[in-house]
Design an enzyme around this catalytic site. Structure first.
Site, mmCIF file in Angstrom:
data_model
loop_
_atom_site.group_PDB
_atom_site.id
_atom_site.type_symbol
_atom_site.label_atom_id
_atom_site.label_comp_id
_atom_site.label_asym_id
_atom_site.label_seq_id
_atom_site.Cartn_x
_atom_site.Cartn_y
_atom_site.Cartn_z
ATOM 1 N N SER A 133 0.837 -1.208 0.000
ATOM 2 C CA SER A 133 0.000 0.000 0.000
ATOM 3 C C SER A 133 0.865 1.248 0.000
ATOM 4 O O SER A 133 1.980 1.245 0.549
ATOM 5 C CB SER A 133 -0.885 0.011 1.243
ATOM 6 N N TYR A 146 -2.257 -1.082 10.178
ATOM 7 C CA TYR A 146 -2.286 -1.306 8.722
ATOM 8 C C TYR A 146 -0.968 -0.917 8.057
ATOM 9 O O TYR A 146 -0.347 -1.722 7.353
ATOM 10 C CB TYR A 146 -3.444 -0.519 8.111
HETATM 11 N N1 LIG Z 1 -8.564 -0.061 -1.764
HETATM 12 C C1 LIG Z 1 -7.495 0.680 -1.543
HETATM 13 O O1 LIG Z 1 -7.556 1.919 -1.574
HETATM 14 C C2 LIG Z 1 -6.171 0.032 -1.273
HETATM 15 C C3 LIG Z 1 -5.046 0.869 -1.191
HETATM 16 C C4 LIG Z 1 -3.819 0.300 -0.944
HETATM 17 C C5 LIG Z 1 -3.688 -1.062 -0.811
HETATM 18 N N2 LIG Z 1 -4.793 -1.859 -0.889
HETATM 19 C C6 LIG Z 1 -4.582 -3.292 -0.706
HETATM 20 O O2 LIG Z 1 -5.155 -3.983 -1.810
HETATM 21 C C7 LIG Z 1 -5.572 -5.271 -1.394
HETATM 22 C C8 LIG Z 1 -7.016 -5.482 -1.830
HETATM 23 O O3 LIG Z 1 -7.789 -4.532 -1.154
HETATM 24 P P1 LIG Z 1 -9.229 -4.058 -1.634
HETATM 25 O O4 LIG Z 1 -9.276 -2.596 -1.472
HETATM 26 O O5 LIG Z 1 -9.571 -4.658 -2.934
HETATM 27 O O6 LIG Z 1 -10.117 -4.652 -0.447
HETATM 28 P P2 LIG Z 1 -11.415 -5.587 -0.421
HETATM 29 O O7 LIG Z 1 -12.355 -5.234 -1.506
HETATM 30 O O8 LIG Z 1 -11.865 -5.561 0.992
HETATM 31 O O9 LIG Z 1 -10.795 -7.021 -0.774
HETATM 32 C C9 LIG Z 1 -10.044 -7.768 0.132
HETATM 33 C C10 LIG Z 1 -10.028 -9.186 -0.364
HETATM 34 O O10 LIG Z 1 -9.253 -9.975 0.541
HETATM 35 C C11 LIG Z 1 -10.026 -11.106 0.928
HETATM 36 N N3 LIG Z 1 -9.612 -11.544 2.254
HETATM 37 C C12 LIG Z 1 -9.609 -10.843 3.414
HETATM 38 N N4 LIG Z 1 -9.192 -11.623 4.415
HETATM 39 C C13 LIG Z 1 -8.908 -12.835 3.880
HETATM 40 C C14 LIG Z 1 -8.463 -14.066 4.408
HETATM 41 N N5 LIG Z 1 -8.187 -14.224 5.709
HETATM 42 N N6 LIG Z 1 -8.290 -15.109 3.567
HETATM 43 C C15 LIG Z 1 -8.562 -14.975 2.242
HETATM 44 N N7 LIG Z 1 -8.998 -13.843 1.687
HETATM 45 C C16 LIG Z 1 -9.174 -12.793 2.504
HETATM 46 C C17 LIG Z 1 -11.476 -10.643 0.836
HETATM 47 O O11 LIG Z 1 -12.369 -11.711 0.643
HETATM 48 P P3 LIG Z 1 -13.163 -12.493 1.781
HETATM 49 O O12 LIG Z 1 -13.607 -11.470 2.796
HETATM 50 O O13 LIG Z 1 -14.262 -13.159 1.024
HETATM 51 O O14 LIG Z 1 -12.188 -13.471 2.334
HETATM 52 C C18 LIG Z 1 -11.415 -9.807 -0.423
HETATM 53 O O15 LIG Z 1 -11.500 -10.637 -1.561
HETATM 54 C C19 LIG Z 1 -5.373 -5.315 0.120
HETATM 55 O O16 LIG Z 1 -4.149 -5.972 0.426
HETATM 56 C C20 LIG Z 1 -5.295 -3.854 0.510
HETATM 57 O O17 LIG Z 1 -4.559 -3.644 1.688
HETATM 58 C C21 LIG Z 1 -6.032 -1.338 -1.116
#
Ligand SMILES: NC(=O)c1ccc[n+]([C@@H]2O[C@H](COP(=O)([O-])OP(=O)(O)OC[C@H]3O[C@@H](n4cnc5c(N)ncnc54)[C@H](OP(=O)(O)O)[C@@H]3O)[C@@H](O)[C@H]2O)c1
Length: 250
Positions: A133, A146
């Site tokens: 991130s 985080y």
């Molecule tokens: N959105 C942003 O602005 C942003 C910015 C920087 C970095 N990121 C990073 O990008 C990645 C994806 O984030 P996102 O924004 O797309 O979030 P999201 O929509 O909440 O997706 C998170 C994904 O991780 C899965 N997950 C969570 N815990 C898990 C576990 N214990 N085992 C298996 N799967 C798990 C969730 O599915 P289930 O709940 O069904 O398991 C979901 O598919 C993350 O690492 C986040 O830190 C996001």
């Protein structure tokens, strides 16, 4: 056709990246805990395979790797994307939030890496992708758990790249700014330069294909974070301190 395994592919960035790569004709193995959401993807795309999984469950990860080896023999790209974000509101600092966050955002990825390396090594253009991130570039209020987990992951990625330098496995660390996903939908603060998950997926798919060592986006946003971080520490703390909500009410 590449065989690409994406964790956290049921929503957000992971789902958008899976769709992007499926549309390009790749075989995409999608993992997350919520089976129904993965099933919806597999119903839509012929070359999408659901491998429901909790990434913190080491036995389940081992069994999934065995299945991938039996069915496909290799992994071309592993995208370790599953992640969670919980904010801290001082004076409370529950250690279980830190443990939970590090289990998903860091320790599970160490485990996944060890188990996936032999299958990645069988690919002729292997990519090991860590979704970290932009939070790791600048210490912002409430992100103790985080951003610490993401800083650890980015550092881990660089050390992995050093250790894998004499192998064909290319390590790529991704630092997204704000992206429209369920993770950020619950935020109650301003998210400058937030982009769609589809745009994020497009940038990532292109960058990983090119074998980029890091993928940072949006570039202007990351540039601003890096600039603030490079300021003398007293000035940096003064600027960042202005957005702290905590007024010393212990
Ligand atoms: N959105 C942003 O602005 C942003 C910015 C920087 C970095 N990121 C990073 O990008 C990645 C994806 O984030 P996102 O924004 O797309 O979030 P999201 O929509 O909440 O997706 C998170 C994904 O991780 C899965 N997950 C969570 N815990 C898990 C576990 N214990 N085992 C298996 N799967 C798990 C969730 O599915 P289930 O709940 O069904 O398991 C979901 O598919 C993350 O690492 C986040 O830190 C996001």
């Amino acid at each position: 056709m590449k065989t690409i395994w994406i964790t956290g592919a049921s929503t957000g960035i992971g789902e958008a990246l899976a769709r992007n790569l499926l549309k390009q004709g790749h075989r995409v193995l999608v993992s997350a805990r919520t089976q129904e959401k993965l099933q919806a993807l597999t119903n839509e795309y012929e070359h999408c395979i659901a491998l429901p999984l909790d990434v913190t469950d080491e036995a389940a990860v081992a069994a999934t790797i065995d299945k991938i080896e039996q069915d496909y023999g290799l992994i071309d790209w592993l995208v370790a994307n599953a992640g969670i974000c919980e904010y801290i509101d001082l004076p409370s600092m529950p250690v279980d939030v830190f443990r939970r966050t590090f289990e998903v955002n860091f320790f599970s990825i160490v485990d996944l890496t060890e188990r996936a390396l032999p299958l990645l090594n069988k690919s002729n253009a292997p990519r090991l992708v860590y979704v970290s991130s932009s939070a790791q570039f600048l210490p912002l209020p409430r992100a103790q758990a985080y951003s610490s987990s993401k800083a650890a992951l980015s550092h881990f990625g660089e050390v992995m790249a050093a250790d894998l330098a004499n192998t064909p496995i290319k390590v790529c660390t991704v630092h997204p700014g704000f992206v429209e996903t369920p993770l950020t939908d619950k935020n109650d603060f301003q998210m400058p330069m937030r982009i769609t998950a589809e745009k994020a997926a497009d940038i990532m798919a292109k960058g990983i294909t090119k074998g980029r060592p890091v993928i940072n986006f949006p570039r202007l946003f990351i540039g601003i974070l890096k600039l603030i971080n490079a300021l003398p520490i007293r000035i940096r703390r003064k600027i960042i301190g202005k957005i702290s909500r905590f007024q010393g009410d212990f």
